[in-house]
Write an enzyme that holds these catalytic residues in place. Sequence first.
Site, PDB file in Angstrom:
ATOM      1  CG  ASP A  59      -1.819   1.157   1.333  1.00 18.43           C
ATOM      2  OD1 ASP A  59      -2.759   1.210   0.525  1.00 18.43           O
ATOM      3  OD2 ASP A  59      -1.610   2.020   2.204  1.00 18.43           O
ATOM      4  CD  GLU A 113      -2.237   1.897  -3.507  1.00 18.30           C
ATOM      5  OE1 GLU A 113      -3.316   2.266  -3.990  1.00 18.30           O
ATOM      6  OE2 GLU A 113      -1.967   2.020  -2.292  1.00 18.30           O
TER       7      GLU A 113
END
Length: 948
Positions: free
Chosen positions: A553, A590
């Site tokens: 993340d 990400e």
Amino acid sequence: MRGAVPEEQRERDEQPRHDRRLGPDGRLARLARAVRREPRVPGAVRGAPRWRPAWLAALLSGALLATLAGAAPAGAGPARAVADDLDPRTAKAQWIDGRTVAWPKGLGDRADRHRLVYSRTGGLGVSDGQLTGEGEELPLSRVPGGLTEEQRAAHPHLSGYHAYRLAAEDADRVRGALRGQVLAVAGDDAGERLSAATGVQIPGVLDALYAPRATRAALGPVFSGERVTLSVWAPTAVRVAVEVDGEVVPMRRSAASGVWRATGRWKDATYRYHVTVWAPEAQRIVTNRVTDPYSTALTANSRRSVATDLSDPELAPPGWEKLAGPGGKPKAVPARDARIQELHVRDFSANDDTAQHPGTYRAFTQRDSDGTRQLRRLAEAGTSYVHLLPAFDFGTVPERREDQETPDCDLAGEAPDSPAQQECVAGTAGKDAFNWGYDPVHYTVPEGSYATDPEGPTRTREFREMVGGLADSGLRTVMDVVYNHTVASGQDPRSVLDRIVPGYYHRLLEDGSVADSTCCPNTAPEHAMMGKLTVDSVVTWAREYGVDGFRFDLMGHHPKANILAVRAALDELTLEKDGVDGSAVLLYGEGWNFGEVADDARFEQATQRNMAGTGVATFSDRARDAVRGGGPFDEDPRVQGFASGLYTDPNSSPANGSRQEQRDRLRLYQDQVKLGLSGNLADYTFVDHTGRRVRGSEVDYGGQPAGYAADPGDALAYVDAHDNETLYDALAYKLPRATQPADRARAQVLAMATAALSQGPALSHAGSELLRSKSLDRNSYDSGDWFNPLNWDCRKGNGFGRGLPPAADNEAAWPYARPILPSPALRPGCAEIRWADGAYRDLLRLRASEPAFSQPTTEAVRRELSFPLSGPEETPGVITARLGPLVLVFNATPERQDQRVPELDGKRYALHPVQASGSDETVKRSAYDADSGTFSVPARSVAVFTSD
């Protein structure tokens, strides 16, 4: 029914509550996430005027970015500046190594004398411009020229600071000074009047003094026979003890590493540390009772750590040892071939009437449930991984079933466009059983709310059962990991790291406040021990839990070096030594570029551009936005794209611009989609919509290069994920309102095909193959089971029309949502849902059967993939590609299209056997005329032809 709230949950609830994925201020944080996702503005065509909403213009101008970063507003007066200069609660000076303090310019610049003042008992302060309290001094001398080149390279954000140096004879006092309160003060020679006084940021000096030894230390519980050694890194603590089953035992400190240890016969005992330490937030010495950051097991609601030996045979479910051996799991595929289904643990079974253990890890072990049957079908078609949203211990769901509340309303009885459902669901948010889980408390323990019993090691055994169940279904397991932030910091009861080494594990801004650009307190993996925790945790999940991949993340908030250290540590794991081939573990994340670390401000980030060529993939938003249209944060969600009818099937939204603007934007979108099909390669070349031959890095994406990947495995393709509206909901807004369910299903599958048939890895949101809707909720992280249904049984519908989506993050879109939520045209039946499922699985089978979709190098992609009809005369809404022996035609228009490829005149092609015998009767009507080299493809279809 509303459950009773236990004492420990009340303790959590008493803390300030806010939107954990959006931050305390919903509007500003929404803008922050807009930066995070790098949305592109419609009309971003080279040479065309670019328009943007007023709020976005302000954001891009920097006005709001300063606010988001915590910068003081322009025009703050001198009086405030003076007050800020004499505020020991701030921490503007930064002690970056054993002898150097970086001192901000403008803070006490004219003072005669600069020094550090420390007290082992605290109590230092400022009153009427004078230092109060008893402390010892460490004189500082100004270093001409400021920081050295090496120091500036290590701390680029401090390049403009002054440098001050401690005297060599004071070096032996530094470790003692750090175990208490430290102030940086400046004033006159007499020391009577201060012009500056501030706290000191200490991560740099802690790393310099302790990291060489501490990074090699084994932390947490380490077992040797019946004895266990508990170790915690707390270099600034005055003292540390461990409370084991209610008995408090002193711990011994290593002066070299800052690690405290105690040993005893404590297997399976509960414990927590008592850490006596200076806490800047409290401005005093405190004793924190806190769990172990390296916990291997926990009691319910993370109240105590449990000294659990993960190698204990009793924690191994039946067949666990065999799972690590040959044939125990599906064979790993190269990263470029990974086809990933993103899935939430609770979503998987909470709404499945056939599940025996709904909402739990154990639901994945039941072979005859509707959910596992669907996973097996996807695996047989070519899906290789299930990516699980956070399944580590997070802090936003009560872990005991009896403490979880449920909405006490007749949700199903309300109208499809009513606000009543979202209002009722909001009443139990944070107290029910649902949350995405991006709120880490302990990084290396499974979440207890997904276990049948959250106490102790049951969650360990059942997590392993889940991994085995997925393997039995033909799938490998990916974990979504969130090392970039924690659920809390400071003295919050849910804070773990910051109550052990205050001010170290989190990234601090210039004034010493904790950065929160990620939504929550940002961690600092650039600090040695946070970086170590990240690596150690990932290795534990891979070795002890059999996890086959990790999705990071907000990976752009990590240093590139930290992610590469994870890769290197995994590569050292072997089947013979560790029971896992670490080199086969998949990594992606990400790579967004935003916040206080943006543009490599503090270190080389793990962003899209920087990770190219490393073997760690990053999500590519380029084709995602082109396929869907606009960006996730458009004020008007009806902005159209390639798959949603831009120019070829326009809706009524003025946001799409004039007909010419639509055509121009669609031409650029088609270039971006083509680049996505190449794997988003920077060096891929093709003819763009203007007729020029360009490299991928020359294609525009809102002012950035669209192509950034160095190899086919660098960019992960996707058109929807848990963030933002589901693909179905995005198309619900964007397709013309009268579009019928069958055509909506076709648009959905065509959009998914742009990712599924691309070079490189691809991800699909769970249920997208079933036209899954969240009733237009664009951020369903805390929207309960009601707005997050995953219906494996098509008779339950797809989730559309369950009320207006929650106001907290969707109210601005209600005027667009209200007219469509009651529409029958947006309620697909079993025919459309089953068709979409079958057609998507046909595409997966086709992709898996053709080596042409797995080109190993950029050169191979350049050689095998071309777009023969590219250029100014290309048909709007249609992309034709040649890929080795294949021809692909993506017809996103509402009409049948003929595509003549002159270079193929006389060559023989036929519809691919998978589609010719597949579930899509419409695509079977595709045709090819060899005499003219013309391919004819029905509306809203992707057809793949193969040469005889």
